[in-house]
Write a protein that holds these residues in place. Structure first.
Motif, short mmCIF file in Angstrom:
data_model
loop_
_atom_site.label_atom_id
_atom_site.label_comp_id
_atom_site.label_asym_id
_atom_site.label_seq_id
_atom_site.Cartn_x
_atom_site.Cartn_y
_atom_site.Cartn_z
N PHE A 41 4.91 -7.31 0.88
CA PHE A 41 5.84 -8.19 1.60
C PHE A 41 5.96 -9.50 0.83
CE2 PHE A 41 4.54 -6.15 5.88
CZ PHE A 41 5.60 -5.25 5.83
N VAL A 42 7.19 -9.97 0.66
CA VAL A 42 7.44 -11.23 -0.05
C VAL A 42 8.02 -12.22 0.96
CG1 VAL A 42 8.59 -12.33 -2.00
CG2 VAL A 42 7.92 -9.92 -2.16
N LEU A 43 7.26 -13.26 1.26
CA LEU A 43 7.69 -14.23 2.27
C LEU A 43 7.76 -15.62 1.67
CD1 LEU A 43 5.60 -13.07 5.38
CD2 LEU A 43 7.98 -12.55 4.87
N GLY A 44 8.60 -16.44 2.28
CA GLY A 44 8.78 -17.82 1.85
C GLY A 44 10.05 -18.33 2.51
N GLY A 45 10.15 -19.63 2.68
CA GLY A 45 11.32 -20.20 3.34
C GLY A 45 12.58 -19.96 2.51
N PRO A 46 13.76 -20.17 3.14
CA PRO A 46 15.02 -20.02 2.41
C PRO A 46 15.08 -21.02 1.26
CG PRO A 46 15.37 -21.04 4.58
CD PRO A 46 13.94 -20.59 4.53
N GLY A 47 15.31 -20.51 0.03
CA GLY A 47 15.36 -21.40 -1.12
C GLY A 47 14.03 -21.55 -1.84
N SER A 48 13.02 -20.76 -1.43
CA SER A 48 11.70 -20.89 -2.07
C SER A 48 11.62 -20.15 -3.40
CB SER A 48 10.59 -20.39 -1.13
OG SER A 48 10.81 -19.03 -0.80
N GLY A 49 12.69 -19.42 -3.76
CA GLY A 49 12.74 -18.76 -5.06
C GLY A 49 12.28 -17.31 -5.05
N LYS A 50 12.22 -16.73 -3.86
CA LYS A 50 11.74 -15.34 -3.73
C LYS A 50 12.58 -14.36 -4.57
CE LYS A 50 12.24 -14.65 0.69
NZ LYS A 50 13.03 -15.80 1.09
N GLY A 51 13.91 -14.48 -4.46
CA GLY A 51 14.80 -13.53 -5.15
C GLY A 51 14.62 -13.55 -6.66
N THR A 52 14.53 -14.75 -7.22
CA THR A 52 14.35 -14.91 -8.67
C THR A 52 13.05 -14.26 -9.12
OG1 THR A 52 15.53 -17.01 -8.58
CG2 THR A 52 14.14 -16.65 -10.51
N GLN A 53 11.97 -14.51 -8.38
CA GLN A 53 10.67 -13.96 -8.77
C GLN A 53 10.61 -12.45 -8.55
OE1 GLN A 53 8.56 -15.61 -10.51
NE2 GLN A 53 9.63 -17.55 -10.32
N CYS A 54 11.28 -11.96 -7.51
CA CYS A 54 11.32 -10.51 -7.28
C CYS A 54 11.98 -9.81 -8.47
CB CYS A 54 12.07 -10.18 -5.99
SG CYS A 54 11.08 -10.48 -4.50
N ALA A 55 13.04 -10.41 -9.01
CA ALA A 55 13.72 -9.82 -10.18
C ALA A 55 12.76 -9.72 -11.35
CB ALA A 55 14.94 -10.66 -10.55
N ASN A 56 11.93 -10.74 -11.54
CA ASN A 56 10.93 -10.73 -12.62
C ASN A 56 9.87 -9.65 -12.39
OD1 ASN A 56 12.04 -12.84 -14.09
ND2 ASN A 56 10.89 -14.41 -13.01
#
Length: 207
Positions: free
Chosen positions: A25-40
């Motif tokens: 599970f990847v959690l963090g507030g909106p704008g915490s950069g989750k999407g960018t790090q998931c791509a990596n």
């Protein structure tokens, strides 16, 4: 017919439990950069990235009755019912052909969490939590200008409030089970990914 070899291909619920996929599970507030790090993570570690938000937005674009209901709830800053999101996630997992998943932006609350574990019979390997200040997240969201209708200041603040009230109990639950990996997310993207890599590398070594 009906041999153990065939079984994993049958049905969404059964196949997920039998294959026992690895879920993070990847959690963090909106704008915490989750999407960018998931791509990596996808690129370096071979996971399939499933964004609960993206799956919901795709359902909205489909124009289905379900999609209209989801759109109205998101506009009001409400959380979409667990069973709707879980069904979309299960469908995407079954169709991916992979057995390692990053589930991004879900579970959003304790009820989501309990429902996911109950329906799928899967517990996450761990929870990656991107910790970022509200000021930094707000700055990023207002600067990204992706044309998303939920990126205006009122809705952003509503989303922060929902995240804090709903998601922190989920993080506390998994923290009590030793499953939370906290990442300081206000740093530059490359630095954040070094911390993320360390988490996934140690997971692989532990297997």
């Amino acid at each position: 017919m009906g041999t153990a070899v065939d079984a994993p291909n049958k049905g969404t619920n059964g196949s997920m439990a039998e294959k026992k996929p690895t879920v993070v599970f990847v959690l963090g507030g909106p704008g915490s950069g989750k999407g960018t790090q998931c791509a990596n993570i996808v690129e370096h570690f071979g996971y399939t990235h499933l964004s609960a938000g993206d799956l919901l937005r795709a359902e909205i674009r489909s124009g289905s009755e379900n999609g209209t209901m989801i759109q109205n709830m998101i506009k009001e800053g409400k959380i979409v019912p667990s069973e709707v999101t879980i069904k979309l996630l299960q469908q995407a997992m079954a169709e991916s052909g992979n057995d390692k998943f990053l589930i991004d932006g879900f579970p959003r609350n304790e009820e989501n969490r309990a429902a996911f574990e109950d329906v799928t019979k899967i517990e996450p390997a761990f929870v990656l939590f991107f910790d970022c200040s509200e000021e930094e997240m707000e700055r990023r969201l207002l600067g990204r200008n992706q044309g998303r209708e939920d990126d205006n200041i009122e809705t952003i603040r509503k989303r922060f409030k929902v995240f804090l009230e709903s998601s922190l109990p989920v993080i506390e639950h998994y923290k009590s089970r030793g499953k939370v990996r906290m990442i300081e997310a206000a740093r530059p993207i490359e630095e954040v990914f070094e911390s993320v890599k360390a988490v996934f590398t140690s997971k692989n070594e532990a297997e």
